[in-house]
Motif scaffolding. Structure first.
Motif, mmCIF file in Angstrom:
data_model
loop_
_atom_site.group_PDB
_atom_site.id
_atom_site.type_symbol
_atom_site.label_atom_id
_atom_site.label_comp_id
_atom_site.label_asym_id
_atom_site.label_seq_id
_atom_site.Cartn_x
_atom_site.Cartn_y
_atom_site.Cartn_z
ATOM 1 N N ASP A 90 7.145 18.645 -18.342
ATOM 2 C CA ASP A 90 6.108 19.644 -18.642
ATOM 3 C C ASP A 90 6.235 20.176 -20.068
ATOM 4 O O ASP A 90 5.242 20.331 -20.774
ATOM 5 C CB ASP A 90 6.200 20.827 -17.662
ATOM 6 N N LYS A 91 7.469 20.456 -20.478
ATOM 7 C CA LYS A 91 7.655 21.055 -21.797
ATOM 8 C C LYS A 91 7.385 20.050 -22.910
ATOM 9 O O LYS A 91 6.799 20.391 -23.931
ATOM 10 C CB LYS A 91 9.055 21.659 -21.902
ATOM 11 N N VAL A 92 7.825 18.815 -22.718
ATOM 12 C CA VAL A 92 7.561 17.795 -23.732
ATOM 13 C C VAL A 92 6.056 17.525 -23.821
ATOM 14 O O VAL A 92 5.493 17.422 -24.906
ATOM 15 C CB VAL A 92 8.364 16.510 -23.424
ATOM 16 N N ARG A 148 3.649 19.566 -23.131
ATOM 17 C CA ARG A 148 2.995 20.700 -23.788
ATOM 18 C C ARG A 148 3.267 20.677 -25.290
ATOM 19 O O ARG A 148 2.390 20.944 -26.091
ATOM 20 C CB ARG A 148 3.495 22.012 -23.164
ATOM 21 N N TYR A 149 4.493 20.304 -25.666
ATOM 22 C CA TYR A 149 4.844 20.221 -27.081
ATOM 23 C C TYR A 149 4.006 19.153 -27.775
ATOM 24 O O TYR A 149 3.579 19.318 -28.915
ATOM 25 C CB TYR A 149 6.338 19.918 -27.230
ATOM 26 N N TYR A 182 -1.084 20.051 -18.938
ATOM 27 C CA TYR A 182 -0.264 20.348 -17.758
ATOM 28 C C TYR A 182 -0.960 19.787 -16.533
ATOM 29 O O TYR A 182 -2.186 19.861 -16.458
ATOM 30 C CB TYR A 182 -0.106 21.865 -17.632
ATOM 31 N N LYS A 231 15.177 17.226 -24.565
ATOM 32 C CA LYS A 231 13.999 17.993 -24.986
ATOM 33 C C LYS A 231 14.123 18.357 -26.471
ATOM 34 O O LYS A 231 13.178 18.187 -27.252
ATOM 35 C CB LYS A 231 13.936 19.245 -24.109
ATOM 36 N N THR A 232 15.307 18.825 -26.866
ATOM 37 C CA THR A 232 15.531 19.188 -28.269
ATOM 38 C C THR A 232 15.426 17.963 -29.168
ATOM 39 O O THR A 232 14.877 18.037 -30.273
ATOM 40 C CB THR A 232 16.916 19.852 -28.423
ATOM 41 N N VAL A 251 11.841 17.252 -29.863
ATOM 42 C CA VAL A 251 11.314 18.185 -30.872
ATOM 43 C C VAL A 251 11.808 17.784 -32.265
ATOM 44 O O VAL A 251 11.019 17.695 -33.212
ATOM 45 C CB VAL A 251 11.741 19.640 -30.542
ATOM 46 N N ARG A 286 9.408 16.641 -35.336
ATOM 47 C CA ARG A 286 9.412 17.428 -36.578
ATOM 48 C C ARG A 286 9.634 16.539 -37.795
ATOM 49 O O ARG A 286 9.042 16.731 -38.841
ATOM 50 C CB ARG A 286 10.527 18.480 -36.520
#
Lengths: 344, 161
Positions: free
Chosen positions: A178-180, A182-183, A188, A225-226, A229, A233
């Motif tokens: 979900d977080k990836v 959304r990123y 969702y 997850k990090t 990101v 980036r």
């Protein structure tokens, strides 16, 4: 509260109610295995514009949807109300307001129909989703339970006997999805969309790390997850499909490797999966592959029975009635309930 | 009053959080801000470990709140899934702050207007290297402002160059 002593050996048909999170669901299951109906009203559309579950919206929507969903489950089962022998509901874990809607409805129906009420642990119910509609299902198995809120390996030795081998030490696998998602701006819920666009990406495009915590059956997805990101980036033009496919490969690789090892270590006869992430096509494919290689039975529930549903609640409720009897009518919701040991 | 620090990885963020936890008292509120993967959960893990919490501290994104027993009761909240500020009322932060409780809220900056105006806000930002993080600690209200100097001393090992 004292309960009348009832003969539970005649209980066959159980109405199950599930309202712990996104879904309002009701189902009718006979003898703990035979699914007569399963109705799920998803609130995902309502939550999609918020990028997640909104508790207040969730509990209000459960109130609106529950009666029609129960009525539909009984109609689809082709039975009369009087044929229902017991009512089961999820009492935790989940969002407290949402849980209370289902628990209160189940108790009210049990009182009106004068049948037993049984309070079911949502996580335990996920174990039973593999048993539904599968006459070949046989214990002992190792169950990989993967959803937005949970990631755990369970050794299910015999009916009424299981133990948690390990779990996530930070994020749940579905939460990472979900977080990836959304990123990456994909919306969702994250699981289905990453699963879909991964088909157009290269799973080996980016070597995301496979976190292996010290304990052999634990998981960690926070670092992954990090890493996603950090990668995006540094490479803002990277293809979302490649990120999705490589991320999914890293998640599935760790899930399958650890599940396989657990099954070998405990001497399980099969591997079963449950929870929303168990609907993931890459995970299903890999579980089938390792089970074939290792000579294990693979129990993959229907996709509709992986995500939250009430059939698994009805099934778990039936087995629990046989094993531990009915639940007191003053049972409340338990939002932080874990998967400790079976109700006894 | 603003303090600055830097860490070189999740373990260092946990250690820094542990140093802050030594200063914590019942009724303290800490808001954690920073984008995905910045180290908010790692901070809470270090904070909890220093309070003597011996079970794994996992992300509360799904269930909104986890509670742990240590020297203080640690209430770990995550408002990632909330979109309307008023929904924080349902969680009852004021009740959690009564007595021996300390409340840490991930993405807490988003709901600050609905919270008691007395908290430590910690913002984590990505640094130069993948694992580097810059932390900015802002004392809002009397509770944390009174501990500003001690806090600065505790954070010396992670002082910005």
């Amino acid at each position: 509260m004292n309960q009348p002593t009832r003969d539970l050996s005649t209980v066959r048909t159980v109405l199950g109610i599930e309202s712990s999170c996104d879904e309002t669901a009701a189902a009718v299951v006979r003898d703990g295995r035979m699914q007569l109906s399963s109705v799920i009203s998803s609130q995902i559309d309502r939550h999609a514009r918020f990028g997640g579950v909104v508790p207040e919206i969730a509990s209000r929507a459960h109130v609106e949807m529950l009666n029609p969903v129960i009525a539909e489950a009984i109609v689809q089962a082709g039975i009369a109300d009087a044929e229902i022998d017991a009512v089961a509901a999820t009492y935790g874990p989940g969002l407290v307001g949402s849980l209370l809607v289902g628990v209160s409805a189940a108790k009210a129906l049990a009182l009106v129909w004068d049948v037993p009420f049984v309070a079911v642990n949502h996580l335990e119910a996920h174990l039973y989703s593999s048993m539904l509609e599968d006459p070949t299902f046989e214990l002992p198995v190792v169950v990989l339970l993967v959803s937005g809120g949970h990631t755990m390996l369970v050794h299910w030795e015999a009916e009424g006997s299981y133990r948690v081998l390990g779990g996530t030490i930070d994020d749940a696998a579905g939460e990472a999805y979900d977080k990836v998602a959304r990123y990456l701006g994909l919306g969702y819920p994250g699981g289905p969309v990453i699963d879909r666009i991964s088909l157009d990406g290269d799973p080996e495009a980016i070597a995301f790390p496979r976190a292996l915590p010290d304990r052999p059956y634990d998981f960690s997805f926070s670092g992954l997850k990090t890493s996603v990101v950090n990668h995006v980036r540094k490479h803002p033009d990277v293809s979302a499909e490649d990120v999705a496919a490589s991320f999914q490969e890293a998640v599935v690789d760790v899930l399958v490797t650890k599940t396989r090892r657990a099954a070998a270590d405990v001497g399980a006869k099969g591997i079963s999966i449950g929870g929303g992430v168990a609907a993931n096509s890459r995970l299903r494919e890999q579980i089938l592959t390792v089970c074939a290689e290792d000579g294990l039975a693979a129990y993959l529930p229907d996709r509709a029975n992986c995500t939250d549903n009430a059939a698994m609640v009805a099934a778990a409720g039936w087995w629990q009635l046989q094993r531990a009897g009915e639940s007191p009518l003053d049972t409340g919701a338990d939002p932080g309930l874990g998967l400790g040991s079976p109700a006894a | 009053m603003i303090l600055r620090a830097r860490t070189t990885g999740a373990d260092a963020t946990r250690a820094l959080a542990g140093a802050i936890a030594e200063q914590a008292a019942g009724g303290d509120l800490i808001l954690l801000a920073g984008e995905l993967g910045a180290g908010k959960t790692a901070f809470v893990q270090g904070f909890g470990a220093a309070l003597g919490v011996d079970q794994p501290i996992t992300s509360p994104t799904f269930t909104l709140a986890h509670h742990y027993e240590g020297r203080l009761v640690l209430h770990h909240l995550d408002v990632y899934r909330l979109e309307r500020i008023s929904e924080i009322d349902d969680i009852g932060v004021s009740e959690l702050l009564d007595g021996n409780g300390v409340v840490l809220i991930e993405w807490g900056d988003a709901v600050a207007p609905a919270l008691p105006n007395d908290y430590l806000e910690i913002t984590l930002r990505y640094g130069e290297g993948d694992d580097d993080r810059h932390l900015e600690l802002r004392c809002v209200g009397g509770r944390w402002s009174a501990r500003h100097r001690t806090l600065g001393e505790k954070l010396q090992p992670w002082a910005e160059d």
